[in-house]
Design a protein around this motif. Structure first.
Motif, short mmCIF file in Angstrom:
data_model
loop_
_atom_site.label_atom_id
_atom_site.label_comp_id
_atom_site.label_asym_id
_atom_site.label_seq_id
_atom_site.Cartn_x
_atom_site.Cartn_y
_atom_site.Cartn_z
N THR A 44 -20.88 -2.91 -1.03
CA THR A 44 -21.07 -2.59 -2.44
C THR A 44 -19.92 -1.73 -2.98
O THR A 44 -19.52 -1.89 -4.13
N ALA A 45 -19.39 -0.84 -2.14
CA ALA A 45 -18.26 -0.03 -2.58
C ALA A 45 -17.05 -0.91 -2.88
O ALA A 45 -16.35 -0.72 -3.88
N TYR A 105 -17.18 -4.05 -3.73
CA TYR A 105 -17.52 -4.76 -4.98
C TYR A 105 -17.20 -3.90 -6.19
O TYR A 105 -16.62 -4.38 -7.17
N GLY A 106 -17.56 -2.62 -6.12
CA GLY A 106 -17.32 -1.71 -7.24
C GLY A 106 -15.93 -1.09 -7.25
O GLY A 106 -15.67 -0.18 -8.02
N ARG A 133 -19.80 7.00 -6.00
CA ARG A 133 -18.90 8.14 -5.85
C ARG A 133 -18.17 8.46 -7.14
O ARG A 133 -17.83 9.61 -7.42
N THR A 134 -17.88 7.42 -7.93
CA THR A 134 -17.02 7.61 -9.10
C THR A 134 -17.81 7.97 -10.34
O THR A 134 -19.02 7.97 -10.32
N MET A 157 -28.12 5.10 2.60
CA MET A 157 -27.61 5.40 3.93
C MET A 157 -28.78 5.74 4.85
O MET A 157 -28.75 6.72 5.60
N PHE A 185 -5.21 11.12 -1.99
CA PHE A 185 -4.63 9.83 -2.37
C PHE A 185 -4.87 9.60 -3.85
O PHE A 185 -5.72 10.27 -4.47
N ASP A 214 -14.60 0.99 -5.30
CA ASP A 214 -14.73 2.42 -5.07
C ASP A 214 -14.23 2.74 -3.65
O ASP A 214 -14.78 2.25 -2.68
N ALA A 215 -13.17 3.54 -3.56
CA ALA A 215 -12.55 3.84 -2.26
C ALA A 215 -13.38 4.87 -1.49
O ALA A 215 -12.90 5.93 -1.09
N ASN A 216 -14.64 4.54 -1.26
CA ASN A 216 -15.59 5.46 -0.65
C ASN A 216 -15.51 5.34 0.88
O ASN A 216 -16.38 4.77 1.53
N TRP A 217 -14.45 5.91 1.45
CA TRP A 217 -14.19 5.73 2.89
C TRP A 217 -15.24 6.43 3.76
O TRP A 217 -15.35 6.14 4.94
N GLY A 218 -16.03 7.33 3.17
CA GLY A 218 -17.11 7.97 3.93
C GLY A 218 -18.08 6.94 4.48
O GLY A 218 -18.68 7.13 5.54
N ARG A 219 -18.21 5.83 3.78
CA ARG A 219 -19.11 4.77 4.26
C ARG A 219 -18.51 4.02 5.45
O ARG A 219 -19.25 3.46 6.25
N ILE A 255 -19.49 12.03 1.37
CA ILE A 255 -18.78 12.33 2.62
C ILE A 255 -17.30 12.54 2.33
O ILE A 255 -16.73 11.85 1.49
N ASN A 260 -24.78 1.42 -5.80
CA ASN A 260 -23.81 1.61 -4.73
C ASN A 260 -22.41 1.12 -5.04
O ASN A 260 -21.48 1.41 -4.31
N ALA A 261 -22.29 0.36 -6.11
CA ALA A 261 -20.94 -0.05 -6.52
C ALA A 261 -20.27 1.09 -7.29
O ALA A 261 -19.09 1.04 -7.56
N CYS A 314 -17.11 14.98 7.78
CA CYS A 314 -15.71 14.55 7.90
C CYS A 314 -14.81 15.46 7.11
O CYS A 314 -13.95 15.01 6.35
N GLU A 343 -9.11 14.04 9.35
CA GLU A 343 -9.03 14.98 8.23
C GLU A 343 -8.79 14.18 6.94
O GLU A 343 -7.92 13.30 6.90
N PRO A 344 -9.53 14.47 5.86
CA PRO A 344 -9.36 13.75 4.60
C PRO A 344 -7.94 13.92 4.05
O PRO A 344 -7.37 15.01 4.13
N GLU A 374 -6.45 7.87 -6.80
CA GLU A 374 -7.62 7.03 -7.09
C GLU A 374 -7.20 5.79 -7.87
O GLU A 374 -7.75 4.70 -7.66
N PHE A 392 -20.18 11.03 14.10
CA PHE A 392 -19.57 11.97 13.17
C PHE A 392 -20.60 12.91 12.57
O PHE A 392 -20.84 12.91 11.37
N ILE A 420 -16.64 5.57 7.71
CA ILE A 420 -16.92 6.52 8.79
C ILE A 420 -18.37 6.39 9.26
O ILE A 420 -18.67 6.40 10.45
#
Lengths: 409, 409
Positions: free
Chosen positions: B316-317, B319-320, A408-409, A189, B362, B322-327, A125, A404-405, A90, B358-359, B364, A59, B329
């Protein structure tokens, strides 16, 4: 940092990307995030021969495609525009259009061909670039060649990094002094495969552009590809080298007698930047260097070194100053390499813990004292061949999880 | 745990390794560590057909070599002796002698052939077994078939685990009810490659021993090999299945009409134990299940699922919350698989975040609510083929660092 000075390549301690003749830089706050600088540029007085390597991720982010298109046109780059806060990865068709638009805006601002502009992004991302902020930010770019201009650029490209990364080296090519400066960003990363995160290298050396590309490809496997912070290969990894030729040396080619000097100059620059990234890994408190010798091939030595330095269990043990060498054995054990399980030596610092695969008595106090330092050297001898290799990484701390937890937020 | 009940295999909720006919167990405190039980045994009334898989690490621990030698003799095992606290790995010639001595002591205690005894160890690597404690401990072993005997064994094999792992299933083979029980330990150094940490499975089913081994090899790739806690493959991984035949069913072979039922019984047992290990990963607060579909091959689906569930950044996302879907990918991007970067769907729970690469917008809040649960399902559709696969892991918390920065000391 154990930096050995060779007879050919000298470090310029206060140097940076603007030390080579004809390079300037800038960094500003465009408003992509709350307060920190987030938009930077490197500019050469004349179009520079350019070489780059990119992530091998499936990607590849939009800006990488634009930079590839630019370099492909004439193999010349005169300006690089970089933003942090948003990776523009992305982001589909719109993301690609945004990256092309960013190139165009920068070219207009500088009144140069758009194919002379490279584009780079780093950050979250899956979010779109705020193009209004990018557009007005580019208008504010005013480059210069002072230390503060270089620092502004170096700051603008950081994300979770805690320090700027930079280095500068000089060497003589055909009797003429040339200079090479570099900067990079990293932190998370980080598990480069071919190239890493963002690194920008400037040099006033004159070098054939094919030779520049092959030189870069040659040094990447032993430098940027040998660091890991978290085992995750980014979508945006890019190393870009600009050689503007303004030192007026006789052009370097693969046949030139000083080609090995150029290679060493480039390797030292890449290794320095790579180690600075590893040392500033997210949450890191210590830089770990692993040196593996006695392997059948250099590739195997590097693979084993990287496996050790990438092991969460080794990383947490180093964080806790625990000389748990069993975890080093575990990491070696799972590599797909030729290892004789009966002939392995392991040392942490100068303290030998395993010899010919037999545990050695050692002083725990001495080990803890060593591990409490911020540079940790792990040495492995496989006694199975003549090759060796190194890798660099960092420890795994509470702060890694914290960062990392909630990134993003 | 999303455990679906099939029509052939039923769960026995209160069952364990002593539920199948003819099996007993024990667990005692031999003094290998301060207070917790640390020595356990499983015993069958009659020698049982045995099958095992072991770590692929270059550094297989001494007890694995002894167990392999035992099974090789007659493919029959009647007793298993297991200690925790010390892995007896990387202990050279002395370690191997210790493991053979442990086998001999257990055989004498039970008055059985030494080749009918399997030996297993887990704990710190590179330290020698305290053989005086092992010897006096074995004398104290007094087996039985009650719940508390099974619990004693299950406790004795734990290291940094916080809960015992067990399961029990039943099925009909040739009209006869057979039962299978299992237990395992895990928590750290979990990234099985072929087999995992320690898992012991008992069954009263009658099955040909070659068929038992091939059945085990068949279910491992989709069960134990699909979990990861920290990416580190242990030196001691072992899965051992004992089938004593006391249910008196017609012997199962690969040609028997109920062979698929036996395979399902074994797969369910292995999957249950594997998921319990992932859920109890060091410092874990959540079990993560990743399901990948639309791949060219099952191997690719499993590789991608395991890469995602093993990513520190994904862990870690989660755990936190965090809906960090980039990770996600990023993890897919670095696999050596056939991926079309333009056709990927990603969902966390039922919340679609990426569609055709495509993002997607959604909520949060909805995502955080879902991620605050203790079972997290990540679904990926590559739209690139017809195959699928799953993997299981856990989040990465502060406690993971805490546990591993001070495990040995």
């Amino acid at each position: 940092m154990n930096e050995e000075q060779s007879s050919y390549v000298k470090e310029i301690v206060d140097g940076s990307i603007v030390t080579p003749i004809g390079f300037s830089a800038a960094g500003i706050h465009a408003g992509l995030r709350y307060a920190k600088k987030d938009l930077g540029a490197i500019i050469s007085e004349v179009p520079a021969n350019a070489a780059a390597v990119y992530t091998t991720s499936h990607f590849q982010a939009a800006p990488l495609k634009v930079t590839q298109a630019s370099i492909q046109a004439e193999k010349l780059i005169q300006a690089v525009i970089v933003n942090s806060a948003c990776a523009n990865a992305c982001t589909g068709e719109k993301g690609l259009q945004d990256a092309y638009k960013m190139r165009e805006l920068m070219a207009e601002h500088l009144q140069i061909k758009k194919e002379y502009v490279a584009v780079s992004s780093t950050g979250v991302i899956g979010e779109y670039l705020k193009m209004d902020k990018i557009a007005s930010g580019i208008q504010q770019i005013s480059e210069g060649s002072t230390v503060s201009h270089a620092d502004a650029f170096q700051e603008a490209i950081l994300t979770t990094d805690t320090v700027m990364k930079k280095c500068c080296y000089t060497a003589k090519l055909g009797g003429v002094t040339v200079t090479m400066g570099g900067t990079s960003k990293g932190s998370g990363m980080i598990h480069p495969n071919m190239a890493t995160m963002l690194a920008f290298i400037t040099t006033d050396a004159k070098i054939d552009s094919d030779c520049l590309q092959s030189s870069l490809s040659k040094v990447i496997p032993t430098t940027f590809n040998q660091i890991t912070v978290d085992g995750d290969t980014s979508t945006n990894d890019t190393v870009l080298v600009l050689a503007n030729g303004m030192a007026e040396n006789e052009a370097i080619t693969a046949e030139h007698p000083d080609y090995p000097v150029f290679l060493e100059l480039l390797a030292k620059t890449c290794e320095s930047l790579a180690k600075q990234i590893a040392k500033d890994g997210e949450g890191a408190t210590k830089l770990i260097e692993v040196e593996v010798s006695g392997s059948k091939t250099e590739e195997e030595a590097r693979a084993i070194a990287k496996q050790i330095v990438g092991s969460n269990l080794v990383k947490t043990a180093v964080y806790g100053s625990d000389a748990n060498w069993g975890r080093i054995i575990t990491a070696i054990g799972q590599t797909n390499t030729d290892v004789n399980p009966a002939s392995v030596d392991i040392a942490i610092g100068n303290i030998v813990m395993l010899k010919n695969s037999e545990p050695q008595a050692f002083s725990e106090d001495e080990a803890i004292n060593y591990l409490n330092q911020d540079f940790i050297k792990i040495t492995v001898d496989l006694h199975n061949g003549e090759s060796k290799g190194k890798a660099w990484g960092c420890d795994l701390s509470y702060d890694y999880v914290k960062i990392n937890a909630s990134y993003r937020t």
